[in-house]
Scaffold this motif. Structure first.
Motif, PDB file in Angstrom:
ATOM      1  N   ASP A  15       0.845  -1.189   0.000  1.00  0.00           N
ATOM      2  CA  ASP A  15       0.000   0.000   0.000  1.00  0.00           C
ATOM      3  C   ASP A  15       0.883   1.242   0.000  1.00  0.00           C
ATOM      4  O   ASP A  15       1.505   1.562   1.017  1.00  0.00           O
ATOM      5  CB  ASP A  15      -0.906   0.003   1.235  1.00  0.00           C
ATOM      6  CG  ASP A  15      -1.860   1.191   1.264  1.00  0.00           C
ATOM      7  OD1 ASP A  15      -1.860   1.986   0.302  1.00  0.00           O
ATOM      8  OD2 ASP A  15      -2.605   1.312   2.258  1.00  0.00           O
ATOM      9  N   VAL A  52       0.185   4.227   0.226  1.00  0.00           N
ATOM     10  CA  VAL A  52      -0.261   5.263   1.157  1.00  0.00           C
ATOM     11  C   VAL A  52       0.557   5.219   2.447  1.00  0.00           C
ATOM     12  O   VAL A  52       0.785   6.234   3.103  1.00  0.00           O
ATOM     13  CB  VAL A  52      -1.769   5.122   1.449  1.00  0.00           C
ATOM     14  CG1 VAL A  52      -2.219   6.118   2.506  1.00  0.00           C
ATOM     15  CG2 VAL A  52      -2.573   5.307   0.166  1.00  0.00           C
ATOM     16  N   ASP A  53       1.001   4.023   2.823  1.00  0.00           N
ATOM     17  CA  ASP A  53       1.839   3.847   4.006  1.00  0.00           C
ATOM     18  C   ASP A  53       3.195   4.508   3.749  1.00  0.00           C
ATOM     19  O   ASP A  53       3.893   4.148   2.789  1.00  0.00           O
ATOM     20  CB  ASP A  53       2.031   2.353   4.272  1.00  0.00           C
ATOM     21  CG  ASP A  53       2.769   2.073   5.567  1.00  0.00           C
ATOM     22  OD1 ASP A  53       3.480   2.968   6.069  1.00  0.00           O
ATOM     23  OD2 ASP A  53       2.648   0.946   6.071  1.00  0.00           O
ATOM     24  N   PRO A  54       3.627   5.460   4.575  1.00  0.00           N
ATOM     25  CA  PRO A  54       4.915   6.126   4.339  1.00  0.00           C
ATOM     26  C   PRO A  54       6.116   5.181   4.411  1.00  0.00           C
ATOM     27  O   PRO A  54       7.176   5.489   3.878  1.00  0.00           O
ATOM     28  CB  PRO A  54       4.970   7.186   5.441  1.00  0.00           C
ATOM     29  CG  PRO A  54       4.025   6.717   6.490  1.00  0.00           C
ATOM     30  CD  PRO A  54       2.933   6.007   5.768  1.00  0.00           C
ATOM     31  N   ASP A  55       5.939   4.019   5.044  1.00  0.00           N
ATOM     32  CA  ASP A  55       7.017   3.040   5.153  1.00  0.00           C
ATOM     33  C   ASP A  55       6.837   1.872   4.182  1.00  0.00           C
ATOM     34  O   ASP A  55       7.389   0.787   4.389  1.00  0.00           O
ATOM     35  CB  ASP A  55       7.099   2.494   6.579  1.00  0.00           C
ATOM     36  CG  ASP A  55       7.469   3.561   7.591  1.00  0.00           C
ATOM     37  OD1 ASP A  55       8.279   4.442   7.241  1.00  0.00           O
ATOM     38  OD2 ASP A  55       6.936   3.521   8.717  1.00  0.00           O
ATOM     39  N   TRP A  56       6.068   2.112   3.103  1.00  0.00           N
ATOM     40  CA  TRP A  56       5.729   0.995   2.215  1.00  0.00           C
ATOM     41  C   TRP A  56       6.964   0.338   1.598  1.00  0.00           C
ATOM     42  O   TRP A  56       7.013  -0.893   1.477  1.00  0.00           O
ATOM     43  CB  TRP A  56       4.786   1.451   1.102  1.00  0.00           C
ATOM     44  CG  TRP A  56       5.422   2.300   0.021  1.00  0.00           C
ATOM     45  CD1 TRP A  56       5.474   3.650  -0.029  1.00  0.00           C
ATOM     46  CD2 TRP A  56       6.095   1.824  -1.150  1.00  0.00           C
ATOM     47  NE1 TRP A  56       6.140   4.061  -1.172  1.00  0.00           N
ATOM     48  CE2 TRP A  56       6.523   2.962  -1.878  1.00  0.00           C
ATOM     49  CE3 TRP A  56       6.367   0.554  -1.670  1.00  0.00           C
ATOM     50  CZ2 TRP A  56       7.217   2.864  -3.082  1.00  0.00           C
ATOM     51  CZ3 TRP A  56       7.064   0.453  -2.873  1.00  0.00           C
ATOM     52  CH2 TRP A  56       7.476   1.590  -3.570  1.00  0.00           C
ATOM     53  N   LYS A  92       8.813  -1.882   4.244  1.00  0.00           N
ATOM     54  CA  LYS A  92       7.994  -3.048   4.585  1.00  0.00           C
ATOM     55  C   LYS A  92       7.937  -4.033   3.418  1.00  0.00           C
ATOM     56  O   LYS A  92       7.949  -5.250   3.623  1.00  0.00           O
ATOM     57  CB  LYS A  92       6.584  -2.599   4.974  1.00  0.00           C
ATOM     58  CG  LYS A  92       6.512  -1.847   6.293  1.00  0.00           C
ATOM     59  CD  LYS A  92       5.088  -1.420   6.601  1.00  0.00           C
ATOM     60  CE  LYS A  92       5.009  -0.672   7.934  1.00  0.00           C
ATOM     61  NZ  LYS A  92       3.628  -0.209   8.228  1.00  0.00           N
ATOM     62  N   THR A  93       7.870  -3.513   2.201  1.00  0.00           N
ATOM     63  CA  THR A  93       7.822  -4.379   1.025  1.00  0.00           C
ATOM     64  C   THR A  93       9.127  -5.141   0.857  1.00  0.00           C
ATOM     65  O   THR A  93       9.128  -6.365   0.657  1.00  0.00           O
ATOM     66  CB  THR A  93       7.533  -3.549  -0.241  1.00  0.00           C
ATOM     67  OG1 THR A  93       6.284  -2.874  -0.091  1.00  0.00           O
ATOM     68  CG2 THR A  93       7.474  -4.447  -1.469  1.00  0.00           C
TER      69      THR A  93
END
Length: 252
Positions: A207, A209-213, A216-217
């Motif tokens: 996502d 929209v998540d600033p840490d995308w 995390k990905t």
């Protein structure tokens, strides 16, 4: 170089499937990577007479035969109209035109190479494969399977509006990738694929929209080291390539 005691041009899928159940036998496909092996093959099975060298377009999907060459998908106007430069980018670094005129989609997918450009990009799309015995299944399911003795017949690529971008880093232009990445989007839902980790490609959703995308990905994938790159370098490349691909998607 491999050696083969017998050669059979299969007259039906059933014949090809039956012959391929013996571990000493092998399907020829394009033969490009098979020729690099030192296998002693009892019977070499050729699928060339089964009309599997066609790219067919239907209302909702493309059907690509297992014997379609990489050069065929690289230059196909219908695929370019539906997916932009995606299929071209997927194969253009693979050795050279002469090689791509021989290597096949079926052979590339059935081998499930960890370094596969083909598998990495196609996992970003919505694809299925059809096997002679097991029938149709999602490509992601097939990719996760261990190699078996079934015969890959067709690749199906959905025409559902999904947009995808493919990115790689290589030590030289025609070398296998140090890392391969793809990002795609459909109806606001994003998918990231990373291959040549050096393990087999896999896909995850994210996502933006998540600033840490991005962190995390990337953390969703495992990375390893080999003669081409270290685990740390591949992880760094994943951040760069996935970000580039995502930005290219946003820019259209």
């Amino acid at each position: 170089m491999f050696t083969a005691q017998n050669y059979v041009m299969a007259s039906s899928l059933e014949e090809a499937y039956t012959l391929n159940q013996k571990k000493a036998n092998a399907i020829l496909s394009g033969g490009c990577f098979l020729r690099l092996s030192k296998k002693r093959i009892h019977t070499l099975i050729d699928l060339s007479a089964l009309s599997l060298d066609q790219i067919e377009e239907f209302d909702e999907e493309f059907r690509i035969g297992a014997m379609v060459t990489l050069r065929d998908v690289e230059t196909n106007d219908a695929l370019r109209a539906s997916f932009g430069d995606g299929f071209y980018e997927m194969v253009r670094h693979i050795v050279g035109v002469q090689f791509r005129n021989c290597a096949t989609i079926g052979g590339s997918l059935a081998a499930r190479f960890g370094f596969s450009d083909i598998l990495t990009f196609l996992l970003a799309l919505d694809c299925e494969v059809e096997l002679a015995h097991a029938g149709r299944m999602p490509l992601c399911e097939y990719a996760a399977m261990k190699p078996d003795r079934d015969v890959l017949v067709y690749l199906y690529v959905k025409k559902n509006g999904r947009r995808a971008v493919y990115q790689t880093v290589r030590q030289t232009k025609t070398d296998i990738p140090v890392l391969a990445c793809a990002v795609s989007v459909l109806n606001g839902e994003y998918r990231a694929v990373v291959g040549a980790r050096p393990a087999r490609a896999m896909a995850v959703s994210f996502d933006p929209v998540d600033p840490d995308w991005i962190s995390k990905t990337v953390d969703a994938f495992s990375f390893g080291s080999n003669m081409r790159a270290s685990e740390e370098y591949r992880r760094h490349l994943a951040v760069v390539l996935l970000t580039r691909a995502y930005n290219a998607i946003r820019e259209g």
